[in-house]
Design a protein around this motif. Structure first.
Motif, PDB file in Angstrom:
ATOM      1  N   ARG A   7       0.850  -1.194   0.000  1.00  0.00           N
ATOM      2  CA  ARG A   7       0.000   0.000   0.000  1.00  0.00           C
ATOM      3  C   ARG A   7       0.885   1.242   0.000  1.00  0.00           C
ATOM      4  N   PHE A   8       0.424   2.287  -0.658  1.00  0.00           N
ATOM      5  CA  PHE A   8       1.197   3.527  -0.719  1.00  0.00           C
ATOM      6  C   PHE A   8       0.252   4.722  -0.777  1.00  0.00           C
ATOM      7  N   ALA A   9       0.765   5.872  -0.406  1.00  0.00           N
ATOM      8  CA  ALA A   9      -0.027   7.104  -0.374  1.00  0.00           C
ATOM      9  C   ALA A   9       0.473   8.072  -1.431  1.00  0.00           C
ATOM     10  N   VAL A  10      -0.472   8.766  -2.056  1.00  0.00           N
ATOM     11  CA  VAL A  10      -0.139   9.817  -3.011  1.00  0.00           C
ATOM     12  C   VAL A  10      -0.927  11.071  -2.654  1.00  0.00           C
ATOM     13  N   GLY A  11      -0.252  12.214  -2.749  1.00  0.00           N
ATOM     14  CA  GLY A  11      -0.880  13.474  -2.414  1.00  0.00           C
ATOM     15  C   GLY A  11      -1.915  13.894  -3.436  1.00  0.00           C
ATOM     16  N   VAL A  12      -3.038  14.421  -2.943  1.00  0.00           N
ATOM     17  CA  VAL A  12      -4.087  14.927  -3.826  1.00  0.00           C
ATOM     18  C   VAL A  12      -4.434  16.381  -3.544  1.00  0.00           C
ATOM     19  N   ASP A  13      -3.983  16.918  -2.409  1.00  0.00           N
ATOM     20  CA  ASP A  13      -4.274  18.318  -2.092  1.00  0.00           C
ATOM     21  C   ASP A  13      -3.281  18.810  -1.050  1.00  0.00           C
ATOM     22  N   ILE A  14      -2.834  20.029  -1.228  1.00  0.00           N
ATOM     23  CA  ILE A  14      -2.006  20.692  -0.213  1.00  0.00           C
ATOM     24  C   ILE A  14      -2.366  22.168  -0.216  1.00  0.00           C
ATOM     25  N   ASN A  15      -2.407  22.757   0.971  1.00  0.00           N
ATOM     26  CA  ASN A  15      -2.581  24.209   1.051  1.00  0.00           C
ATOM     27  C   ASN A  15      -1.713  24.734   2.172  1.00  0.00           C
ATOM     28  N   ALA A  16      -1.345  25.984   2.047  1.00  0.00           N
ATOM     29  CA  ALA A  16      -0.443  26.594   3.020  1.00  0.00           C
ATOM     30  C   ALA A  16      -0.861  28.033   3.293  1.00  0.00           C
ATOM     31  N   THR A  17      -0.753  28.419   4.555  1.00  0.00           N
ATOM     32  CA  THR A  17      -0.955  29.805   4.951  1.00  0.00           C
ATOM     33  C   THR A  17       0.308  30.244   5.665  1.00  0.00           C
ATOM     34  N   HIS A  18       0.998  31.244   5.093  1.00  0.00           N
ATOM     35  CA  HIS A  18       2.236  31.750   5.670  1.00  0.00           C
ATOM     36  C   HIS A  18       1.898  32.957   6.544  1.00  0.00           C
ATOM     37  N   THR A  19       2.249  32.862   7.815  1.00  0.00           N
ATOM     38  CA  THR A  19       1.911  33.921   8.770  1.00  0.00           C
ATOM     39  C   THR A  19       3.138  34.588   9.363  1.00  0.00           C
ATOM     40  N   GLY A  20       4.317  34.150   8.948  1.00  0.00           N
ATOM     41  CA  GLY A  20       5.567  34.738   9.426  1.00  0.00           C
ATOM     42  C   GLY A  20       6.640  34.492   8.400  1.00  0.00           C
ATOM     43  N   SER A  21       7.763  35.173   8.562  1.00  0.00           N
ATOM     44  CA  SER A  21       8.852  35.060   7.596  1.00  0.00           C
ATOM     45  C   SER A  21      10.165  34.793   8.304  1.00  0.00           C
ATOM     46  N   SER A  74       4.290  29.126   9.174  1.00  0.00           N
ATOM     47  CA  SER A  74       3.423  28.574   8.141  1.00  0.00           C
ATOM     48  C   SER A  74       2.623  27.406   8.712  1.00  0.00           C
ATOM     49  N   THR A  75       1.394  27.277   8.238  1.00  0.00           N
ATOM     50  CA  THR A  75       0.535  26.154   8.588  1.00  0.00           C
ATOM     51  C   THR A  75       0.075  25.525   7.282  1.00  0.00           C
ATOM     52  N   LEU A  76       0.318  24.226   7.147  1.00  0.00           N
ATOM     53  CA  LEU A  76      -0.035  23.517   5.919  1.00  0.00           C
ATOM     54  C   LEU A  76      -0.962  22.354   6.243  1.00  0.00           C
ATOM     55  N   ARG A  77      -1.768  21.987   5.250  1.00  0.00           N
ATOM     56  CA  ARG A  77      -2.587  20.783   5.367  1.00  0.00           C
ATOM     57  C   ARG A  77      -2.414  19.998   4.081  1.00  0.00           C
ATOM     58  N   ILE A  78      -2.151  18.704   4.221  1.00  0.00           N
ATOM     59  CA  ILE A  78      -1.997  17.839   3.052  1.00  0.00           C
ATOM     60  C   ILE A  78      -2.933  16.641   3.170  1.00  0.00           C
ATOM     61  N   THR A  79      -3.548  16.301   2.062  1.00  0.00           N
ATOM     62  CA  THR A  79      -4.430  15.133   1.974  1.00  0.00           C
ATOM     63  C   THR A  79      -3.765  14.131   1.028  1.00  0.00           C
ATOM     64  N   ASN A  80      -3.695  12.887   1.463  1.00  0.00           N
ATOM     65  CA  ASN A  80      -3.132  11.802   0.657  1.00  0.00           C
ATOM     66  C   ASN A  80      -4.180  10.695   0.517  1.00  0.00           C
ATOM     67  N   VAL A  81      -4.260  10.130  -0.672  1.00  0.00           N
ATOM     68  CA  VAL A  81      -5.096   8.963  -0.923  1.00  0.00           C
ATOM     69  C   VAL A  81      -4.222   7.726  -0.806  1.00  0.00           C
ATOM     70  N   ILE A  82      -4.732   6.713  -0.154  1.00  0.00           N
ATOM     71  CA  ILE A  82      -3.998   5.456  -0.006  1.00  0.00           C
ATOM     72  C   ILE A  82      -4.447   4.500  -1.099  1.00  0.00           C
ATOM     73  N   ARG A  83      -3.459   3.977  -1.813  1.00  0.00           N
ATOM     74  CA  ARG A  83      -3.711   3.054  -2.936  1.00  0.00           C
ATOM     75  C   ARG A  83      -3.315   1.641  -2.531  1.00  0.00           C
ATOM     76  N   GLU A  84      -4.029   0.699  -3.103  1.00  0.00           N
ATOM     77  CA  GLU A  84      -3.729  -0.724  -2.910  1.00  0.00           C
ATOM     78  C   GLU A  84      -2.811  -1.190  -4.036  1.00  0.00           C
ATOM     79  N   PRO A  85      -1.967  -2.184  -3.784  1.00  0.00           N
ATOM     80  CA  PRO A  85      -1.128  -2.719  -4.864  1.00  0.00           C
ATOM     81  C   PRO A  85      -1.995  -3.382  -5.924  1.00  0.00           C
ATOM     82  N   LYS A  86      -1.543  -3.349  -7.164  1.00  0.00           N
ATOM     83  CA  LYS A  86      -2.309  -3.970  -8.246  1.00  0.00           C
ATOM     84  C   LYS A  86      -1.917  -5.407  -8.425  1.00  0.00           C
TER      85      LYS A  86
END
Length: 118
Positions: free
Chosen positions: A57-71, A106-118
């Motif tokens: 099984r493996f994960a692949v990213g489908v969405d990421i977002n980031a809010t930068h609040t400092g430098s 910075s605060t980020l959120r990432i969503t990954n979908v988990i795939r099954e082996p073929k």
């Protein structure tokens, strides 16, 4: 990018990255560098969780977002990824990136979908 993994377990992943070499022309840590750190942590941890559910099984990213609040302008930043949701087919992580003083940059959120082996 110079990313160094500091901690990694079933609950979270922590890494640091130098500001030097990862800045934009104004000398601030590049927003894309925050995203690289966040996506690296979130994706690695999602793959760790996927493998706990079965070999191949493996994960692949489908969405990421980031809010930068400092430098950050020098030193190192530290990213901490924590699981928000860990399901059979989907994981969601929040990654908080702070500078050496502990200030959130910075605060980020990432969503990954988990795939099954073929």
């Amino acid at each position: 990018m110079g990313i160094e993994i500091l901690e990694f377990d079933s609950e979270h992943a922590v890494a640091r990255m130098p500001v030097e070499g990862n800045t934009q022309p104004l000398g601030l840590l590049h927003g894309g560098a925050y995203c690289v750190l966040g996506e690296s942590l979130g994706s690695m941890h999602a793959n760790y969780l996927a493998q706990q559910g079965g070999e191949g099984r493996f994960a692949v990213g489908v969405d990421i977002n980031a809010t930068h609040t400092g430098s950050a302008t020098s030193g190192w930043v530290t990213g901490t990824a924590r699981v928000i949701h860990a399901g059979r087919t989907l994981t969601v992580h929040e990654i908080v990136v702070t500078d050496e003083t502990g200030r959130r940059c910075s605060t980020l959120r990432i969503t990954n979908v988990i795939r099954e082996p073929k």
